[in-house]
Design a protein around this motif. Sequence first.
Motif, PDB file in Angstrom:
ATOM      1  N   ALA A  21      40.895  42.113  46.746  1.00  0.00           N
ATOM      2  CA  ALA A  21      40.227  40.877  46.320  1.00  0.00           C
ATOM      3  C   ALA A  21      40.546  40.566  44.860  1.00  0.00           C
ATOM      4  CB  ALA A  21      38.717  40.997  46.523  1.00  0.00           C
ATOM      5  N   MET A  22      40.514  41.588  44.024  1.00  0.00           N
ATOM      6  CA  MET A  22      40.796  41.377  42.605  1.00  0.00           C
ATOM      7  C   MET A  22      42.254  40.944  42.385  1.00  0.00           C
ATOM      8  SD  MET A  22      37.898  41.850  41.230  1.00  0.00           S
ATOM      9  CE  MET A  22      38.278  41.935  39.509  1.00  0.00           C
ATOM     10  N   ALA A  23      43.181  41.642  43.020  1.00  0.00           N
ATOM     11  CA  ALA A  23      44.602  41.328  42.840  1.00  0.00           C
ATOM     12  C   ALA A  23      44.950  39.948  43.396  1.00  0.00           C
ATOM     13  CB  ALA A  23      45.459  42.404  43.509  1.00  0.00           C
ATOM     14  N   LEU A  24      44.484  39.666  44.596  1.00  0.00           N
ATOM     15  CA  LEU A  24      44.797  38.379  45.207  1.00  0.00           C
ATOM     16  C   LEU A  24      44.104  37.231  44.475  1.00  0.00           C
ATOM     17  CD1 LEU A  24      46.330  36.952  47.463  1.00  0.00           C
ATOM     18  CD2 LEU A  24      44.348  37.369  48.957  1.00  0.00           C
ATOM     19  N   GLY A  25      42.855  37.444  44.084  1.00  0.00           N
ATOM     20  CA  GLY A  25      42.131  36.413  43.331  1.00  0.00           C
ATOM     21  C   GLY A  25      42.837  36.073  42.027  1.00  0.00           C
ATOM     22  N   TRP A  26      43.277  37.105  41.301  1.00  0.00           N
ATOM     23  CA  TRP A  26      44.001  36.882  40.051  1.00  0.00           C
ATOM     24  C   TRP A  26      45.282  36.092  40.313  1.00  0.00           C
ATOM     25  CZ3 TRP A  26      48.870  38.392  38.491  1.00  0.00           C
ATOM     26  CH2 TRP A  26      49.181  38.126  37.161  1.00  0.00           C
ATOM     27  N   ALA A  27      46.045  36.503  41.328  1.00  0.00           N
ATOM     28  CA  ALA A  27      47.317  35.835  41.628  1.00  0.00           C
ATOM     29  C   ALA A  27      47.098  34.375  42.044  1.00  0.00           C
ATOM     30  CB  ALA A  27      48.070  36.593  42.724  1.00  0.00           C
ATOM     31  N   MET A  28      46.109  34.142  42.868  1.00  0.00           N
ATOM     32  CA  MET A  28      45.854  32.771  43.321  1.00  0.00           C
ATOM     33  C   MET A  28      45.376  31.893  42.170  1.00  0.00           C
ATOM     34  SD  MET A  28      46.673  32.296  46.401  1.00  0.00           S
ATOM     35  CE  MET A  28      47.694  33.550  47.126  1.00  0.00           C
ATOM     36  N   ARG A  29      44.571  32.443  41.277  1.00  0.00           N
ATOM     37  CA  ARG A  29      44.069  31.697  40.122  1.00  0.00           C
ATOM     38  C   ARG A  29      45.203  31.396  39.139  1.00  0.00           C
ATOM     39  NH1 ARG A  29      40.955  28.317  37.636  1.00  0.00           N
ATOM     40  NH2 ARG A  29      39.833  29.046  35.841  1.00  0.00           N
ATOM     41  N   ARG A  30      46.051  32.369  38.946  1.00  0.00           N
ATOM     42  CA  ARG A  30      47.114  32.250  37.940  1.00  0.00           C
ATOM     43  C   ARG A  30      48.293  31.412  38.410  1.00  0.00           C
ATOM     44  NH1 ARG A  30      49.591  32.823  33.388  1.00  0.00           N
ATOM     45  NH2 ARG A  30      51.185  34.380  32.976  1.00  0.00           N
ATOM     46  N   PHE A  31      48.677  31.542  39.686  1.00  0.00           N
ATOM     47  CA  PHE A  31      49.956  30.982  40.133  1.00  0.00           C
ATOM     48  C   PHE A  31      49.852  29.811  41.112  1.00  0.00           C
ATOM     49  CE2 PHE A  31      50.975  35.483  39.131  1.00  0.00           C
ATOM     50  CZ  PHE A  31      51.780  35.243  38.033  1.00  0.00           C
ATOM     51  N   THR A  32      48.662  29.479  41.561  1.00  0.00           N
ATOM     52  CA  THR A  32      48.546  28.386  42.533  1.00  0.00           C
ATOM     53  C   THR A  32      47.430  27.426  42.133  1.00  0.00           C
ATOM     54  OG1 THR A  32      46.867  29.322  44.023  1.00  0.00           O
ATOM     55  CG2 THR A  32      49.144  30.049  44.370  1.00  0.00           C
ATOM     56  N   GLY A  33      47.348  26.356  42.852  1.00  0.00           N
ATOM     57  CA  GLY A  33      46.249  25.420  42.693  1.00  0.00           C
ATOM     58  C   GLY A  33      45.218  25.621  43.788  1.00  0.00           C
ATOM     59  N   ALA A  34      45.048  26.871  44.212  1.00  0.00           N
ATOM     60  CA  ALA A  34      44.149  27.184  45.322  1.00  0.00           C
ATOM     61  C   ALA A  34      42.724  26.743  45.029  1.00  0.00           C
ATOM     62  CB  ALA A  34      44.170  28.689  45.619  1.00  0.00           C
ATOM     63  N   ALA A  35      42.088  26.223  46.050  1.00  0.00           N
ATOM     64  CA  ALA A  35      40.665  25.901  45.960  1.00  0.00           C
ATOM     65  C   ALA A  35      39.883  27.203  46.084  1.00  0.00           C
ATOM     66  CB  ALA A  35      40.287  24.942  47.094  1.00  0.00           C
ATOM     67  N   LEU A  36      38.925  27.430  45.192  1.00  0.00           N
ATOM     68  CA  LEU A  36      38.056  28.615  45.234  1.00  0.00           C
ATOM     69  C   LEU A  36      38.853  29.919  45.329  1.00  0.00           C
ATOM     70  CD1 LEU A  36      35.493  27.151  47.800  1.00  0.00           C
ATOM     71  CD2 LEU A  36      35.295  27.149  45.310  1.00  0.00           C
ATOM     72  N   PRO A  37      39.757  30.170  44.389  1.00  0.00           N
ATOM     73  CA  PRO A  37      40.663  31.307  44.515  1.00  0.00           C
ATOM     74  C   PRO A  37      39.974  32.667  44.608  1.00  0.00           C
ATOM     75  CG  PRO A  37      40.766  30.394  42.298  1.00  0.00           C
ATOM     76  CD  PRO A  37      39.955  29.446  43.123  1.00  0.00           C
ATOM     77  N   TRP A  38      38.924  32.904  43.841  1.00  0.00           N
ATOM     78  CA  TRP A  38      38.273  34.220  43.853  1.00  0.00           C
ATOM     79  C   TRP A  38      37.491  34.446  45.143  1.00  0.00           C
ATOM     80  CZ3 TRP A  38      39.933  37.755  40.670  1.00  0.00           C
ATOM     81  CH2 TRP A  38      40.532  37.359  39.476  1.00  0.00           C
ATOM     82  N   MET A  39      36.732  33.453  45.556  1.00  0.00           N
ATOM     83  CA  MET A  39      35.966  33.598  46.794  1.00  0.00           C
ATOM     84  C   MET A  39      36.901  33.724  47.989  1.00  0.00           C
ATOM     85  SD  MET A  39      33.110  31.128  48.573  1.00  0.00           S
ATOM     86  CE  MET A  39      31.894  31.470  47.326  1.00  0.00           C
ATOM     87  N   ASP A  40      37.897  32.873  48.022  1.00  0.00           N
ATOM     88  CA  ASP A  40      38.869  32.902  49.112  1.00  0.00           C
ATOM     89  C   ASP A  40      39.561  34.268  49.177  1.00  0.00           C
ATOM     90  OD1 ASP A  40      40.392  31.816  51.226  1.00  0.00           O
ATOM     91  OD2 ASP A  40      41.889  30.988  49.856  1.00  0.00           O
ATOM     92  N   ALA A  41      39.932  34.806  48.020  1.00  0.00           N
ATOM     93  CA  ALA A  41      40.605  36.110  47.974  1.00  0.00           C
ATOM     94  C   ALA A  41      39.679  37.234  48.430  1.00  0.00           C
ATOM     95  CB  ALA A  41      41.107  36.389  46.558  1.00  0.00           C
TER      96      ALA A  41
END
Length: 186
Positions: free
Chosen positions: A98-118
């Motif tokens: 969750a931590m790794a994916l959340g960081w990557a989604m927040r940093r590299f994408t325009g994902a909606a709700l990156p931390w929760m989604d991860a």
Amino acid sequence: MSPVEEIAVVVSLLGVWLTARRIWWCWPVGLVGVLLYAWLFYGWKLYSDMLLQGAYVVLQLYGWWRWRVGADAEKVVAVAPLPTGEARMALGCGVAGAMALGWAMRRFTGAALPWMDAGLTSFSLVATLWAARRHRENWVLWIVVDTIYAGMFAYRGFYLTAALYALFVGLAIYGAVAWHGQTRAV
């Protein structure tokens, strides 16, 4: 609401219902639902959940194989105990993922709700692995994850999928009850 979402909801419900009933057909049915939701999540910019569907393809095939070799003469799948060490390791991997994916989604994408989604993605993988390995504890984790998913999808305005996840909570409760007391060494 699209026709693809409507079909994905019906197929996914059927897959979880079959899982709760310990019928191995849950895995190929679930595979169809996974592919439909991968397409939907891409369009909704829920990229962690889209990636989760790719992992689900592998886990669906793994679960299908595990359940086919884990069925008794009546084709009922045996429920296996979850060792404490395995539970701790899986939950730790869930947090790390969750931590790794959340960081990557927040940093590299325009994902909606990156931390929760991860976080939901990571713990969904843990729950699916536990289901594939026939551990009844998968249902407890699904109750938590699906409750949060239902809220997330409602918040994003995807009401049919939010309703699906609310139904998943009910099916997870049914699965937990149906699998209770069925644990045996396999």
